[in-house]
Design a protein around this motif. Structure first.
Motif, PDB file in Angstrom:
ATOM      1  N   ARG A  42       0.566  -1.154  -0.076  1.00  0.00           N
ATOM      2  CA  ARG A  42      -0.122  -0.009  -0.141  1.00  0.00           C
ATOM      3  C   ARG A  42       0.385   1.644   0.026  1.00  0.00           C
ATOM      4  O   ARG A  42       1.139   2.010  -0.444  1.00  0.00           O
ATOM      5  N   LEU A 117      -8.080  -3.209   0.745  1.00  0.00           N
ATOM      6  CA  LEU A 117      -7.211  -4.035  -0.346  1.00  0.00           C
ATOM      7  C   LEU A 117      -7.702  -5.222  -0.478  1.00  0.00           C
ATOM      8  O   LEU A 117      -7.828  -5.588   0.463  1.00  0.00           O
ATOM      9  N   ASN A 121      -3.553  -6.346  -4.167  1.00  0.00           N
ATOM     10  CA  ASN A 121      -3.183  -5.068  -3.650  1.00  0.00           C
ATOM     11  C   ASN A 121      -4.653  -3.771  -4.844  1.00  0.00           C
ATOM     12  O   ASN A 121      -3.902  -2.629  -4.662  1.00  0.00           O
ATOM     13  N   ARG A 123      -7.842  -1.738  -5.379  1.00  0.00           N
ATOM     14  CA  ARG A 123      -8.084  -0.707  -3.944  1.00  0.00           C
ATOM     15  C   ARG A 123     -10.094  -1.479  -3.931  1.00  0.00           C
ATOM     16  O   ARG A 123     -10.914  -1.814  -5.335  1.00  0.00           O
TER      17      ARG A 123
END
Length: 215
Positions: A42, A117, A121, A123
């Motif tokens: 992140r 997430l 990864n 969103r």
């Protein structure tokens, strides 16, 4: 003094440019391979997004860098209202709602270890559309569109009035809000994305580019 031939020097320079271009291309391939093998965490992603926004902002001047897409689409009062009333994204059949532009496989929609997430990864994302009928004495209607690759589209509606707008006025808007909210009104080419018939978005060709119009 004898003349110095220049053709050979131009040829040498061309070879050097080709070598430099090849080296840059090789570095890009290596960087892409590294990203595929180990997706950024992140913090790395946030740094990359910040740099990308700074680079992209210059051609769009005078739009301020880092401005919330909700504020750009709806203005701050309605943008805050959309964020204030957002439904909590839930895991359904092992999938979180994601951005269809970047994730259309069940595997990339699986819940990850970090809030907001997925395991890939990606969103957690909800798309939005707004119809504002306050000028005619009506309410604000907000629709949230949630996409899960294995399940298709889910729709959640909210109706708000002046009291809700006032209640939402105290919150802030951030590019890192969870979930990420993408206004359909300002999504380029929204009606032209290709989908299979089974997962075609119910909002295609029905969302106006203005929040003041009905759909």
């Amino acid at each position: 003094m004898p003349d110095i031939p220049t053709a050979g020097r131009r040829g040498a320079a061309s070879v050097e440019y080709l070598a430099l271009g090849g080296m840059i291309g090789l570095l890009i391939v290596i960087a892409i391979a590294a990203l595929v093998a180990s997706p950024p965490r992140r913090a790395d992603r946030e740094l990359g997004e910040m740099l990308a926004r700074r680079i992209a902002c210059a051609p769009r001047y005078p739009v301020p860098c880092g401005r919330s897409p909700l504020a750009l689409a709806y203005g701050f009062p309605l943008g805050k209202l959309v964020s204030y009333l957002v439904p909590e994204p839930e895991t359904v059949a092992g999938e979180l709602p994601v951005d269809f532009r970047y994730c259309r496989q069940v595997s990339c929609a699986a819940p990850g270890d970090e809030p907001g997430l997925t395991t890939s990864n990606r969103r957690v994302t909800e798309f939005t559309s707004v119809v504002d009928r306050r000028s005619a004495g009506g309410p604000v209607r907000i629709t949230y569109w949630l996409y899960r690759p294995g399940l298709g589209w889910e729709r959640a509606d909210r109706t708000a009035g002046a009291a809700d707008v006032a209640a939402a006025s105290g919150i802030g808007l951030s590019l890192e809000d969870d979930p990420a909210l993408v206004p359909l009104e300002t999504l380029p080419g929204r009606d032209h994305y290709a989908f299979s018939s089974a997962e075609r978005p119910p909002w295609q060709w029905s969302v106006s580019g203005s929040t003041g119009r009905t759909d």
